[in-house]
Design a protein around this motif. Structure first.
Motif, PDB file in Angstrom:
ATOM      1  N   SER A 488       1.032  -1.129  -0.082  1.00  0.00           N
ATOM      2  CA  SER A 488      -0.271  -0.185  -0.174  1.00  0.00           C
ATOM      3  C   SER A 488       0.399   1.281   0.077  1.00  0.00           C
ATOM      4  CB  SER A 488      -0.866   0.023   1.550  1.00  0.00           C
ATOM      5  OG  SER A 488      -1.573   1.256   1.122  1.00  0.00           O
ATOM      6  N   SER A 489       0.470   2.356  -1.027  1.00  0.00           N
ATOM      7  CA  SER A 489       1.510   3.083  -0.901  1.00  0.00           C
ATOM      8  C   SER A 489       0.948   4.221  -0.118  1.00  0.00           C
ATOM      9  CB  SER A 489       1.783   4.057  -2.364  1.00  0.00           C
ATOM     10  OG  SER A 489      -0.170   4.527  -2.463  1.00  0.00           O
ATOM     11  N   SER A 490       0.130   4.001   0.761  1.00  0.00           N
ATOM     12  CA  SER A 490      -0.202   4.504   1.383  1.00  0.00           C
ATOM     13  C   SER A 490      -0.179   4.539   3.452  1.00  0.00           C
ATOM     14  CB  SER A 490      -1.760   5.080   2.319  1.00  0.00           C
ATOM     15  OG  SER A 490      -3.096   4.481   2.015  1.00  0.00           O
ATOM     16  N   PRO A 491      -0.319   4.730   4.095  1.00  0.00           N
ATOM     17  CA  PRO A 491       0.111   3.763   5.590  1.00  0.00           C
ATOM     18  C   PRO A 491      -1.356   3.276   5.897  1.00  0.00           C
ATOM     19  CG  PRO A 491       1.355   6.363   5.703  1.00  0.00           C
ATOM     20  CD  PRO A 491       0.051   6.418   4.600  1.00  0.00           C
ATOM     21  N   GLN A 492      -1.501   2.624   6.898  1.00  0.00           N
ATOM     22  CA  GLN A 492      -2.514   1.901   7.137  1.00  0.00           C
ATOM     23  C   GLN A 492      -3.739   3.216   7.885  1.00  0.00           C
ATOM     24  OE1 GLN A 492      -1.472  -0.349  11.737  1.00  0.00           O
ATOM     25  NE2 GLN A 492       0.139  -1.533  10.264  1.00  0.00           N
ATOM     26  N   ILE A 493      -5.384   3.032   7.492  1.00  0.00           N
ATOM     27  CA  ILE A 493      -5.957   3.772   7.811  1.00  0.00           C
ATOM     28  C   ILE A 493      -6.457   3.096   9.389  1.00  0.00           C
ATOM     29  CG2 ILE A 493      -8.005   4.429   6.673  1.00  0.00           C
ATOM     30  CD1 ILE A 493      -7.385   4.592   3.864  1.00  0.00           C
ATOM     31  N   ARG A 494      -6.955   3.902  10.361  1.00  0.00           N
ATOM     32  CA  ARG A 494      -7.165   3.856  10.968  1.00  0.00           C
ATOM     33  C   ARG A 494      -8.199   4.907  11.437  1.00  0.00           C
ATOM     34  NH1 ARG A 494      -1.164   2.573  15.075  1.00  0.00           N
ATOM     35  NH2 ARG A 494      -0.001   1.163  13.658  1.00  0.00           N
ATOM     36  N   TYR A 495      -8.641   5.801  11.148  1.00  0.00           N
ATOM     37  CA  TYR A 495      -8.728   6.486  12.164  1.00  0.00           C
ATOM     38  C   TYR A 495     -10.434   6.931  11.089  1.00  0.00           C
ATOM     39  CZ  TYR A 495      -6.149   6.092  15.555  1.00  0.00           C
ATOM     40  OH  TYR A 495      -4.594   6.203  15.977  1.00  0.00           O
ATOM     41  N   PRO A 496     -11.893   7.680  11.667  1.00  0.00           N
ATOM     42  CA  PRO A 496     -12.054   7.925  10.650  1.00  0.00           C
ATOM     43  C   PRO A 496     -11.992   9.921  10.378  1.00  0.00           C
ATOM     44  CG  PRO A 496     -13.012   7.909  13.015  1.00  0.00           C
ATOM     45  CD  PRO A 496     -11.955   7.388  12.557  1.00  0.00           C
ATOM     46  N   ASP A 497     -12.364  10.021   9.350  1.00  0.00           N
ATOM     47  CA  ASP A 497     -12.337  11.169   8.196  1.00  0.00           C
ATOM     48  C   ASP A 497     -13.679  11.995   9.167  1.00  0.00           C
ATOM     49  OD1 ASP A 497     -11.129  13.396   6.941  1.00  0.00           O
ATOM     50  OD2 ASP A 497     -13.321  13.455   6.037  1.00  0.00           O
ATOM     51  N   CYS A 498     -13.700  13.227   8.488  1.00  0.00           N
ATOM     52  CA  CYS A 498     -14.570  14.971   9.170  1.00  0.00           C
ATOM     53  C   CYS A 498     -14.245  14.974   8.561  1.00  0.00           C
ATOM     54  CB  CYS A 498     -15.094  14.658  10.654  1.00  0.00           C
ATOM     55  SG  CYS A 498     -13.467  15.319  11.428  1.00  0.00           S
ATOM     56  N   TYR A 499     -13.999  15.051   7.475  1.00  0.00           N
ATOM     57  CA  TYR A 499     -13.955  17.004   6.794  1.00  0.00           C
ATOM     58  C   TYR A 499     -14.093  16.739   4.507  1.00  0.00           C
ATOM     59  CZ  TYR A 499     -11.587  18.078  10.838  1.00  0.00           C
ATOM     60  OH  TYR A 499     -10.473  17.809  11.647  1.00  0.00           O
ATOM     61  N   GLY A 500     -15.176  16.177   4.874  1.00  0.00           N
ATOM     62  CA  GLY A 500     -15.391  15.633   2.761  1.00  0.00           C
ATOM     63  C   GLY A 500     -15.207  14.225   2.981  1.00  0.00           C
ATOM     64  N   ILE A 501     -14.651  12.948   3.382  1.00  0.00           N
ATOM     65  CA  ILE A 501     -14.373  11.496   2.648  1.00  0.00           C
ATOM     66  C   ILE A 501     -15.259  10.896   3.868  1.00  0.00           C
ATOM     67  CG2 ILE A 501     -13.034   9.767   2.178  1.00  0.00           C
ATOM     68  CD1 ILE A 501     -10.735  11.863   2.058  1.00  0.00           C
ATOM     69  N   ASP A 502     -15.830   9.725   2.772  1.00  0.00           N
ATOM     70  CA  ASP A 502     -16.860   8.713   3.703  1.00  0.00           C
ATOM     71  C   ASP A 502     -16.403   7.554   4.756  1.00  0.00           C
ATOM     72  OD1 ASP A 502     -18.953   7.980   4.246  1.00  0.00           O
ATOM     73  OD2 ASP A 502     -19.343   6.151   2.127  1.00  0.00           O
ATOM     74  N   MET A 503     -15.328   7.698   5.611  1.00  0.00           N
ATOM     75  CA  MET A 503     -15.067   7.510   6.264  1.00  0.00           C
ATOM     76  C   MET A 503     -15.297   7.296   7.463  1.00  0.00           C
ATOM     77  SD  MET A 503     -11.359   6.220   4.972  1.00  0.00           S
ATOM     78  CE  MET A 503     -10.602   7.796   4.450  1.00  0.00           C
ATOM     79  N   SER A 504     -16.111   7.383   8.287  1.00  0.00           N
ATOM     80  CA  SER A 504     -16.610   7.640   9.402  1.00  0.00           C
ATOM     81  C   SER A 504     -16.926   6.509  10.121  1.00  0.00           C
ATOM     82  CB  SER A 504     -18.347   8.344   8.890  1.00  0.00           C
ATOM     83  OG  SER A 504     -19.663   7.210   8.888  1.00  0.00           O
ATOM     84  N   ARG A 505     -17.254   5.192   9.586  1.00  0.00           N
ATOM     85  CA  ARG A 505     -17.174   4.192  10.924  1.00  0.00           C
ATOM     86  C   ARG A 505     -15.886   3.714  10.690  1.00  0.00           C
ATOM     87  NH1 ARG A 505     -21.639   4.866   7.616  1.00  0.00           N
ATOM     88  NH2 ARG A 505     -23.371   5.283   7.768  1.00  0.00           N
ATOM     89  N   MET A 506     -15.814   2.584  12.173  1.00  0.00           N
ATOM     90  CA  MET A 506     -14.314   2.227  13.303  1.00  0.00           C
ATOM     91  C   MET A 506     -14.337   0.861  12.586  1.00  0.00           C
ATOM     92  SD  MET A 506     -13.026   4.891  14.449  1.00  0.00           S
ATOM     93  CE  MET A 506     -11.801   3.124  14.806  1.00  0.00           C
ATOM     94  N   SER A 507     -15.401  -0.088  12.125  1.00  0.00           N
ATOM     95  CA  SER A 507     -15.517  -1.004  11.391  1.00  0.00           C
ATOM     96  C   SER A 507     -15.290  -1.269  10.248  1.00  0.00           C
ATOM     97  CB  SER A 507     -17.160  -1.697  11.894  1.00  0.00           C
ATOM     98  OG  SER A 507     -18.201  -1.379  10.987  1.00  0.00           O
ATOM     99  N   GLU A 508     -15.157  -0.067   9.781  1.00  0.00           N
ATOM    100  CA  GLU A 508     -14.762  -0.069   8.054  1.00  0.00           C
ATOM    101  C   GLU A 508     -13.017  -0.046   7.722  1.00  0.00           C
ATOM    102  OE1 GLU A 508     -15.985   3.640   6.758  1.00  0.00           O
ATOM    103  OE2 GLU A 508     -17.644   3.035   6.054  1.00  0.00           O
ATOM    104  N   PHE A 509     -12.269  -0.355   9.101  1.00  0.00           N
ATOM    105  CA  PHE A 509     -10.817  -0.176   8.316  1.00  0.00           C
ATOM    106  C   PHE A 509     -10.770  -2.082   9.518  1.00  0.00           C
ATOM    107  CE2 PHE A 509     -12.197   4.326  10.397  1.00  0.00           C
ATOM    108  CZ  PHE A 509     -12.181   4.848   9.035  1.00  0.00           C
ATOM    109  N   ILE A 510      -9.722  -2.277   8.252  1.00  0.00           N
ATOM    110  CA  ILE A 510      -9.692  -3.334   8.892  1.00  0.00           C
ATOM    111  C   ILE A 510      -7.773  -2.916   9.362  1.00  0.00           C
ATOM    112  CG2 ILE A 510      -7.557  -3.304   6.698  1.00  0.00           C
ATOM    113  CD1 ILE A 510      -9.553  -6.377   7.976  1.00  0.00           C
ATOM    114  N   ALA A 511      -7.536  -2.586   9.398  1.00  0.00           N
ATOM    115  CA  ALA A 511      -6.500  -1.912  10.166  1.00  0.00           C
ATOM    116  C   ALA A 511      -6.780  -1.765  12.171  1.00  0.00           C
ATOM    117  CB  ALA A 511      -5.375  -0.655  10.656  1.00  0.00           C
ATOM    118  N   PHE A 512      -8.052  -0.999  12.567  1.00  0.00           N
ATOM    119  CA  PHE A 512      -8.960  -1.386  13.521  1.00  0.00           C
ATOM    120  C   PHE A 512      -9.255  -2.397  13.972  1.00  0.00           C
ATOM    121  CE2 PHE A 512     -12.784  -0.731  15.739  1.00  0.00           C
ATOM    122  CZ  PHE A 512     -12.084  -0.200  17.258  1.00  0.00           C
TER     123      PHE A 512
END
Length: 642
Positions: A488-512
């Protein structure tokens, strides 16, 4: 990104600085501005496929004719539908009328000097045409009419909402789009009233009063007063019915906005190359709006930059813009994505144990191609360095054949997987979904030596890992590689976004999920329980006092431990190859993208206080099994469209 997440929205603004007859005479069409807006929106189609909207303001509409216009549509074909409707509206006029530029300027809809465009992705679960920008606030006073569009998500809608209540208003919706519209509209009304009260109206006609108000409107002042308590990322643009236009960027620099102007046109878009392409410009012709800054174009065509909110000490432009969202045709982003791939080479070398002769390199999906080029370049540099060292060390003892053999070694790169886009459109829900999903990609048979070669596949980011598990790893395993290494060219996605991207739930993140599994396996359930108790204890605190205790979930483990657990979770029992996953480090992310330090998805270091409140609530909702709730505070108010 193999897991589809919804992009940030896209914005576009055009202000023609000459009368319409100028463009009619020079370019052969009074639709110059409309055509350019279509191009700006199509070139940003990647930023929003849920819907699109177009707004326009005429400077010379005659009384009795509309001066502000809007078209909106839903779906991936929204742009085409909008412009089709606009052109259909021209059919009510004769050819003679459409050739009469004076008639066009006063009477033809969308024959305008100001345009605003929007590409929408919903990030809060709110959907439907009434949530598609631009939002419109109509009034018979042109200076009180407002069309608003933006790329934003606000974290303190509750505070903004109650501010309106304290002002005596009755907001009709709790969504941030409507609250921002009413907030700006409120201060616009106050500004118009102030100018009206301070005019000497005795010697003026009503139209002269109206023009004087428009001329004196203090746009920077009303933007400053409205945005004082805003917490979030935003690139906000608006048209005022009297002919003023503005674009405002958040003081943290989270969301992006670029602009260009000359003596014919002023234009703004979410991405630099969009403007370059539409107007055939060089990179340095297009400028980025500074954090907290507004570009304001008055009715008279004057263009000025104003610092509306003080630029924050720590500027955190979104790094995901660089990794994934923005078009890779941007000069800087192209080089940064290549650098992201190149910086992964040491980790890749370790993962393949230095065995380049028996390793094939490729990429999935197409958005990872630029990082793939950077990875290949880094591998070639490493390879050439090793060749040089070998020749230097052995010197004259090498025969010509041995030197030729050393120099002939190359990094083995192949197009290993090809996406079958048509298949994805009818993948079903239910029992057959996973089987069909495994066929989304076709593999290139013969690209690997079965049982001998390892396979390295670079992706731009891994969010949920669903597509990797259900499709990609399964289909790559058909080539019978000895080892599959997903990079992965980006780091592990661990936390939700709140500034305009649809990533708001902890269970969405495989790292979590991997970290949670590791805690349970190692008898550390108490870490989860303590984190929950600390989060609940600050649930009703002011956002400025909330701490991101969710970091404690990851603290006991190294990045490699979490990566190995992710690989285990994404490898189903029927996979024969060994599977390993390698992630970019946050440090190398910043090396590759030095001007874009917004890394809260990876680090949990949110730039605004509202971010900590978001992650706090997201973790509580995860533990309590209520993740379908909106990630913002909500109130039970009925919704009505404007």
């Amino acid at each position: 990104m193999t897991d589809i997440i919804k992009h940030e929205c896209g914005i576009a603004v055009i202000r023609l600085l000459k009368p319409l007859d100028y463009y009619y005479n020079k370019y052969g069409s009074w639709q110059y501005g409309l055509d350019k807006m279509y191009l700006l929106m199509e070139k940003q189609h990647n930023r929003g496929q849920e819907g699109a909207g177009l707004g326009a303001v005429k400077l010379e509409a005659s009384p009795g004719n509309e001066f502000i216009f809007r078209e909106r549509a839903l779906g991936s074909s929204a742009i085409s539908e909008i412009f089709s409707h606009v052109h259909t509206s021209f059919q009510q006029f004769s050819k003679e009328q459409l050739s009469d530029i004076e008639f066009v300027k006063t009477s033809v809809p969308f024959a305008a000097e100001l345009f605003i465009g929007h590409l929408r992705y919903s990030t809060t679960g709110k959907s439907g045409l009434s949530y598609v920008h631009p939002l419109l606030r109509r009034n018979n006073w042109a200076s009180r009419s407002l069309a608003l569009a933006g790329n934003f998500n606000m974290t303190n809608v509750d505070e903004m909402f109650h501010q309106l209540l304290q002002e005596g208003q009755h907001p009709r919706d709790y969504a941030d789009t409507f609250v921002m519209l009413e907030s700006l509209g409120h201060y616009l009304d106050r500004e118009v009233q102030y100018q009206y009260d301070h005019l000497d109206k005795e010697q003026m006609t009503g139209q002269e009063v109206s023009h004087q108000i428009a001329e004196k409107l203090d746009i920077p002042s009303l933007l400053k007063r409205a945005s004082g308590i805003w917490d979030g990322g935003y690139a906000l643009c608006g048209l005022i019915g009297c002919g003023d236009a503005f674009v405002l960027r958040d003081p943290w620099g989270i969301r992006s906005a670029f602009y260009y102007h000359d003596d014919e046109v002023a234009v703004v878009a979410s991405e630099r190359p969009v403007i370059q392409t539409a107007f055939n410009l060089k990179k340095d012709d297009v400028h980025e709006l500074n954090p907290g800054e507004a570009l304001i174009v008055k009715r008279n065509g004057s263009i000025n930059l104003h610092q509306i909110q003080e630029k924050k000490k720590k500027i955190t432009p979104c790094s995901f813009e660089r990794i994934y969202f923005s078009r890779g045709s941007d000069h800087d982003i192209y080089l940064e994505r290549k650098k992201l791939g190149e910086l992964l080479v040491p980790k890749i070398m370790e993962a393949v144990n230095g065995d380049f002769d028996n390793t094939v390199f490729s990429f999935i999906p197409n958005t990872a191609e630029v990082a793939y080029f950077g990875m290949l370049q880094g591998l070639e540099d490493h390879f050439n360095h090793k060749k040089a060292l070998t020749i230097l060390e052995k010197g004259n003892s090498l025969s010509k054949e041995e030197i030729d053999a050393i120099l002939s070694k190359r990094v083995r790169s192949e197009k290993v997987a090809i996406k079958d886009i048509k298949l994805r459109t009818f993948i079903a829900q239910g029992n057959t979904r996973n089987d069909l999903a495994a066929h989304v990609y076709d593999v290139t048979y013969g690209s690997l030596r079965r049982g001998v070669d390892s396979l390295v596949i670079i992706d731009d980011s891994i969010v949920r890992g669903t597509t990797l598990k259900q499709s990609i790893i399964k289909i790559l395993d058909r080539l019978n590689p000895k080892k599959i290494i997903i990079v992965s060219s980006s780091p592990q996605i661990r936390y939700p976004d709140c500034y305009g991207i649809d990533m708001s739930r902890m269970s969405e993140f495989i790292a979590f999920k991997a970290a949670i599994e590791l805690l349970k396996e190692r008898g550390m359930q108490y870490v989860i329980d303590e984190t929950y108790k600390k989060s609940v204890a600050q649930r009703h605190m002011k956002k400025e006092h909330i701490v991101n205790y969710v970091k404690n979930i990851y603290a006991p483990f190294t990045d490699e431990e979490i990566s190995d657990k992710i690989a285990q979770m994404l490898t189903s029992k029927d996979i024969k190859a060994e599977v390993k996953i390698v992630f970019q480090s946050i440090e190398d992310l910043h090396k590759a993208c030095p001007g874009h330090g917004g890394d809260w998805y990876f680090s949990g270091d949110y730039p605004t206080p509202g971010g900590n409140r978001l992650v706090n609530n997201a973790f509580i909702n995860y533990i309590e099994g209520q993740e379908n709730k909106s990630h913002q505070y909500s109130l039970n108010f009925s919704k009505s469209s404007e």
